[in-house]
Write an enzyme that holds these catalytic residues in place. Structure first.
Site, PDB file in Angstrom:
ATOM      1  N   GLU A  35     -42.392  44.266  23.574  1.00  0.00           N
ATOM      2  CA  GLU A  35     -43.240  43.283  24.241  1.00  0.00           C
ATOM      3  C   GLU A  35     -44.721  43.512  23.928  1.00  0.00           C
ATOM      4  O   GLU A  35     -45.484  42.572  23.771  1.00  0.00           O
ATOM      5  CB  GLU A  35     -43.013  43.316  25.760  1.00  0.00           C
ATOM      6  CG  GLU A  35     -41.727  42.654  26.191  1.00  0.00           C
ATOM      7  CD  GLU A  35     -41.678  41.180  25.804  1.00  0.00           C
ATOM      8  OE1 GLU A  35     -42.674  40.478  25.981  1.00  0.00           O
ATOM      9  OE2 GLU A  35     -40.630  40.757  25.290  1.00  0.00           O
ATOM     10  N   CYS A 190     -39.819  24.602  19.937  1.00  0.00           N
ATOM     11  CA  CYS A 190     -41.034  23.948  20.442  1.00  0.00           C
ATOM     12  C   CYS A 190     -42.242  24.635  19.809  1.00  0.00           C
ATOM     13  O   CYS A 190     -43.075  25.221  20.486  1.00  0.00           O
ATOM     14  CB  CYS A 190     -41.080  24.047  21.967  1.00  0.00           C
ATOM     15  SG  CYS A 190     -42.299  22.952  22.693  1.00  0.00           S
ATOM     16  N   CYS A 197     -37.900  18.241  18.518  1.00  0.00           N
ATOM     17  CA  CYS A 197     -37.414  17.672  19.775  1.00  0.00           C
ATOM     18  C   CYS A 197     -35.977  17.176  19.652  1.00  0.00           C
ATOM     19  O   CYS A 197     -35.233  17.164  20.640  1.00  0.00           O
ATOM     20  CB  CYS A 197     -38.335  16.543  20.213  1.00  0.00           C
ATOM     21  SG  CYS A 197     -40.036  17.090  20.407  1.00  0.00           S
ATOM     22  N   CYS A 200     -33.771  19.934  20.702  1.00  0.00           N
ATOM     23  CA  CYS A 200     -34.239  20.723  21.848  1.00  0.00           C
ATOM     24  C   CYS A 200     -33.313  20.509  23.054  1.00  0.00           C
ATOM     25  O   CYS A 200     -32.999  19.366  23.401  1.00  0.00           O
ATOM     26  CB  CYS A 200     -35.666  20.301  22.202  1.00  0.00           C
ATOM     27  SG  CYS A 200     -36.235  21.062  23.728  1.00  0.00           S
ATOM     28  N   CYS A 206     -38.260  16.099  29.027  1.00  0.00           N
ATOM     29  CA  CYS A 206     -39.595  16.533  28.580  1.00  0.00           C
ATOM     30  C   CYS A 206     -40.581  15.361  28.581  1.00  0.00           C
ATOM     31  O   CYS A 206     -40.377  14.360  27.885  1.00  0.00           O
ATOM     32  CB  CYS A 206     -39.485  17.132  27.177  1.00  0.00           C
ATOM     33  SG  CYS A 206     -41.087  17.555  26.493  1.00  0.00           S
TER      34      CYS A 206
HETATM   35  S1  SF4 Z   1     -38.608  18.092  23.721  1.00  0.00           S
HETATM   36 FE1  SF4 Z   1     -40.446  18.936  24.697  1.00  0.00          FE
HETATM   37  S2  SF4 Z   1     -39.932  21.081  25.100  1.00  0.00           S
HETATM   38 FE2  SF4 Z   1     -38.459  20.309  23.612  1.00  0.00          FE
HETATM   39  S3  SF4 Z   1     -39.315  20.781  21.579  1.00  0.00           S
HETATM   40 FE3  SF4 Z   1     -39.985  18.720  22.108  1.00  0.00          FE
HETATM   41  S4  SF4 Z   1     -41.960  19.011  23.084  1.00  0.00           S
HETATM   42 FE4  SF4 Z   1     -40.949  21.001  23.115  1.00  0.00          FE
END
Ligand code: SF4
Length: 346
Positions: A35, A190, A197, A200, A206
């Site tokens: 970390e 992201c 997206c 995602c 989102c």
């Molecule tokens: S949907 Fe939203 S959280 Fe997911 S990659 Fe795209 S911007 Fe990022």
């Protein structure tokens, strides 16, 4: 929001990172070292440093008992050297005050040098499986986009809002998986410039995606002019072919690392040399200017190679040594010094 954490944990099972070196044996020590190294540094850069570091210092006792020079030598090239110094100081404190065991208590972790709120949360979640939130750079980016949070995340008010969101989202169950998942999402999906997206796991909810405004979040840091500092590195060579090195003070830029003597770009080199060594010397070569950027300023470094026959004023001490280049490469040195040494003709 329960859906968010469930979606992330589910996604992580199939798509997250499971084979990182610190994940193979996630002891509190391994998680802590990783970390600290991952602060401001990407996983791909950290892996070889982490592997070498753990080979050399396999436990807290060996790290705490090590010489700081050896620790910084392992850290050389990774940057942000205060992290290495703090890791070493914290290891000593753990040996002296905590029986050599990293405390499993967030408040105690926060008393150790180099461990801030997010790092303490990550150690608690990943190593001790306890319910604590994290808010590193990747998580800030995900949350800013997911909730369309305005303002630069470094602003205290924005950061406070993000911590509140991070704490609300962190689940009681599977906290280690969730923590790894949200870090992985920020690092691999992201991403800063091209968020994916389409794949995602939290795209349905989102806000930035719905508004097609992903690029607006997080807001950039307000621009400020980074000052330029000009300096001169003096590669002072004696008649044995050794170069003079000086250890920098423990605090400040490149604290505790070995560097060449430095003078100001405005200094008269001949006068400087006479004052430093007691003898005149000769300039062999002015090397190409090196540009180097640090967090708070940019540097323009002019390296000058000089030869001196005698140096009566230069006494060898623990902070000042003549050294052959091959030996100096074993020291902890900042990147511009290391690059110069590697390019220097033997
Ligand atoms: S949907 Fe939203 S959280 Fe997911 S990659 Fe795209 S911007 Fe990022």
């Amino acid at each position: 929001m329960d859906n968010f954490s469930k979606s992330l944990v589910h996604w992580h099972k199939n798509h997250g990172r499971h084979d990182l070196p610190w994940q193979c044996e996630p002891t509190p020590y391994h998680v802590w070292v990783s970390e600290i190294m991952l602060q401001q540094t990407q996983v791909g850069t950290v892996i070889p440093y982490y592997t070498r570091f753990i080979e050399r210092f396999p436990n807290i006792q060996l790290l705490g008992n090590a010489d700081i020079d050896e620790v910084l030598s392992c850290w050389a090239g990774l940057g942000y050297y205060a992290r290495g110094r703090n890791l070493h100081r914290a290891a000593k404190i753990i040996c002296d005050d905590f029986d050599g065991t990293l405390p499993s208590d967030k408040e105690k972790l926060l008393t150790l040098p180099g461990i801030g709120r997010s790092t303490a949360g990550a150690i608690m979640a990943l190593a001790f499986k306890q319910h604590h939130a994290i808010l590193d750079g990747n998580v800030k980016r995900v949350l800013c986009r997911f909730y369309a949070v305005n303002g630069w995340p470094g602003e205290p008010a924005v950061e406070k809002q993000l911590w509140q969101l991070a704490e609300n989202l962190t689940p009681e169950r599977n906290v280690a998986w969730y923590t790894q998942a949200i870090m992985d999402l920020g690092a691999t999906i992201c991403t800063r410039s091209k968020p994916q997206c389409d794949i995602c796991p939290v795209s349905q909810e989102c806000i930035a995606r719905k508004q097609e405004s992903q690029h607006k979040y997080p807001a950039s840091k307000p621009k400020k002019i980074i000052p330029l500092r000009k300096t001169v590195f003096l590669l002072l060579e004696n008649k044995k072919g050794e170069i003079l090195f000086e250890k920098r003070p423990a605090t400040g830029i490149w604290g505790g690392l070995w560097c060449f003597p430095e003078c100001s770009a405005d200094d008269d080199i001949e006068k400087w040399l006479l004052a430093k060594t007691g003898f005149s010397g000769s300039i062999i070569q002015k090397l190409s200017i090196i540009k180097h950027t640090l967090t708070h300023f940019r540097m323009e470094i002019l390296p000058i190679h000089l030869k001196v026959k005698q140096c009566n004023n230069v006494k060898e001490t623990s902070d000042q040594q003549w050294c052959l280049i091959d030996d100096a490469l074993k020291f902890g040195t900042p990147t511009p010094v290391r690059n110069l040494l590697q390019a220097f003709p033997n």
